[in-house]
Design a protein around this motif. Structure first.
Motif, short mmCIF file in Angstrom:
data_model
loop_
_atom_site.label_atom_id
_atom_site.label_comp_id
_atom_site.label_asym_id
_atom_site.label_seq_id
_atom_site.Cartn_x
_atom_site.Cartn_y
_atom_site.Cartn_z
N ARG A 61 0.86 -1.18 0.00
CA ARG A 61 0.00 0.00 0.00
C ARG A 61 0.90 1.24 0.00
NH1 ARG A 61 -1.41 -2.00 5.25
NH2 ARG A 61 -0.24 -0.98 6.91
N PRO A 62 0.36 2.37 -0.43
CA PRO A 62 1.17 3.59 -0.48
C PRO A 62 1.84 3.88 0.86
CG PRO A 62 -0.89 3.94 -1.63
CD PRO A 62 -0.99 2.59 -0.99
N GLY A 63 3.12 4.22 0.78
CA GLY A 63 3.90 4.50 1.98
C GLY A 63 4.81 3.36 2.37
N ASP A 64 4.58 2.15 1.85
CA ASP A 64 5.46 1.02 2.14
C ASP A 64 6.85 1.25 1.55
OD1 ASP A 64 3.39 -0.20 3.40
OD2 ASP A 64 3.09 -1.79 1.93
N LEU A 65 7.86 0.81 2.28
CA LEU A 65 9.23 0.88 1.78
C LEU A 65 9.52 -0.42 1.04
CD1 LEU A 65 11.98 2.29 1.62
CD2 LEU A 65 12.58 1.19 3.80
N LEU A 66 9.84 -0.31 -0.25
CA LEU A 66 10.04 -1.47 -1.11
C LEU A 66 11.48 -1.55 -1.60
CD1 LEU A 66 6.86 -1.10 -3.38
CD2 LEU A 66 7.04 -2.21 -1.14
N ARG A 67 11.91 -2.76 -1.87
CA ARG A 67 13.18 -2.98 -2.58
C ARG A 67 12.84 -3.64 -3.91
NH1 ARG A 67 17.95 -5.31 0.72
NH2 ARG A 67 18.05 -3.08 1.21
N VAL A 68 13.17 -2.96 -4.99
CA VAL A 68 12.83 -3.42 -6.32
C VAL A 68 14.13 -3.65 -7.09
CG1 VAL A 68 11.61 -2.90 -8.46
CG2 VAL A 68 10.69 -2.10 -6.28
N THR A 69 14.24 -4.81 -7.70
CA THR A 69 15.40 -5.11 -8.55
C THR A 69 14.92 -5.38 -9.96
OG1 THR A 69 15.34 -7.48 -8.07
CG2 THR A 69 16.65 -6.09 -6.59
N GLY A 70 15.75 -5.01 -10.92
CA GLY A 70 15.41 -5.21 -12.31
C GLY A 70 16.42 -4.52 -13.21
N TYR A 71 15.90 -3.96 -14.29
CA TYR A 71 16.77 -3.30 -15.26
C TYR A 71 16.23 -1.92 -15.56
CZ TYR A 71 18.86 -7.88 -15.97
OH TYR A 71 19.49 -9.08 -15.78
N LEU A 72 17.13 -0.94 -15.49
CA LEU A 72 16.75 0.43 -15.78
C LEU A 72 16.79 0.63 -17.28
CD1 LEU A 72 16.05 3.18 -14.50
CD2 LEU A 72 18.49 3.74 -14.63
N GLN A 85 12.28 -1.75 -15.14
CA GLN A 85 11.55 -2.98 -15.41
C GLN A 85 11.86 -3.95 -14.26
OE1 GLN A 85 12.90 -4.17 -19.29
NE2 GLN A 85 11.62 -2.71 -20.38
N ALA A 86 10.87 -4.16 -13.39
CA ALA A 86 11.12 -4.89 -12.15
C ALA A 86 10.97 -6.39 -12.34
CB ALA A 86 10.17 -4.41 -11.06
N ASP A 87 11.94 -7.13 -11.78
CA ASP A 87 11.89 -8.60 -11.78
C ASP A 87 11.54 -9.15 -10.40
OD1 ASP A 87 12.58 -8.75 -14.48
OD2 ASP A 87 14.72 -8.74 -14.02
N THR A 88 11.89 -8.40 -9.35
CA THR A 88 11.57 -8.83 -7.98
C THR A 88 11.09 -7.64 -7.19
OG1 THR A 88 13.78 -8.44 -7.04
CG2 THR A 88 13.40 -10.59 -8.08
#
Length: 247
Positions: A61-72, A85-88
């Motif tokens: 939900r908005p406000g959550d701290l996320l870690r996103v991995t992928g390719y810019l 482009q997120a993979d995880t």
């Protein structure tokens, strides 16, 4: 230009959007590389990965701290935009849930009704305990129930029978509680139980004020007796005028 592997930590800035035509989830990640607001950056993110999409719409939900991995993915031209482009996707910290009962009339009504029913049960239990086993002397009946049309609230109706003596005791307790509310009530909120109050009352009723006055004056120097007598009169009323405490 080739896409660049990247891992970003950031906050989900708004509700994600799902594009049904191609099954793509789109969201924005606000990253804060430093403590300065001017360094904050909002990075558009996309993903078709089912695990990422499901987590995004069911766990985040908005406000959550996320870690996103992928390719810019860099823009193909000067007018284009970059996106990740997120993979995880991993939730590092969940934002506290906002209290919204005030905006939900049904929640308000349910909460008020629950509080009312709990209060009725507590009061009925206390009065039933005070009344004890009903006997032939129980000539007073107290009814407790919700106000208005009962409907399905019949199970919250109570009828307690008490004796006149218990009624007087209950009245004394209410008077004592009212005195506390109208004065400086102790921070502990401690209220003496009925048996303790009865014991204290009996103790004071057994005090012989005349004997007490005589004992006090017997141990007082003669020149101080007028003032002591006046002090006792001020405290207990005009108990006795004992000129010779030895008598």
């Amino acid at each position: 230009m080739d896409a660049i592997p990247l891992a970003l930590d950031g906050y989900l800035s708004a509700e994600p959007v799902f594009e049904e035509q191609d099954g793509t989830a789109c969201w924005r990640l606000t990253c804060s590389p430093t403590d300065r607001l001017v360094d904050d950056a909002t990075v558009p993110c996309t993903s078709r990965n089912l695990d990422v999409v499901n987590a995004l719409f069911t766990e985040c939900r908005p406000g959550d701290l996320l870690r996103v991995t992928g390719y810019l993915a860099l823009p193909d031209n000067a007018g284009g935009g970059l996106h990740l482009q997120a993979d995880t996707l991993e939730v590092l910290f969940e934002a506290p849930a906002l209290d919204t009962p005030d905006n939900d009339p049904d929640t308000d009504a349910s909460s008020v009704e629950t509080d009312r029913n709990t209060a009725i049960e507590a009061l009925a239990e206390a009065l039933t305990s005070l009344a004890g086993e009903p006997g032939t002397d129980a000539s007073i009946r107290i009814h407790i129930s919700p106000t208005g049309v009962l409907g399905s609230g019949g199970e919250h109706c109570h009828s307690i029978e008490i004796t006149p003596g218990r009624a007087h005791q209950l009245a004394d307790q209410v008077d004592a509680m009212s005195c506390y509310l109208d004065s400086e009530r102790p921070d502990t909120g401690t209220v003496l139980d009925s048996q303790t109050i009865a014991d204290i009352t009996e103790l004071f009723e057994d005090i012989d004020l005349i004997s007490l006055t005589g004992a006090v004056l017997s141990s007082t120097r003669p020149e101080h007796r007028p003032k002591v007598t006046q002090a006792i009169d001020d405290m207990f009323g005009d108990v006795s005028d004992l000129e010779d405490p030895e008598l």
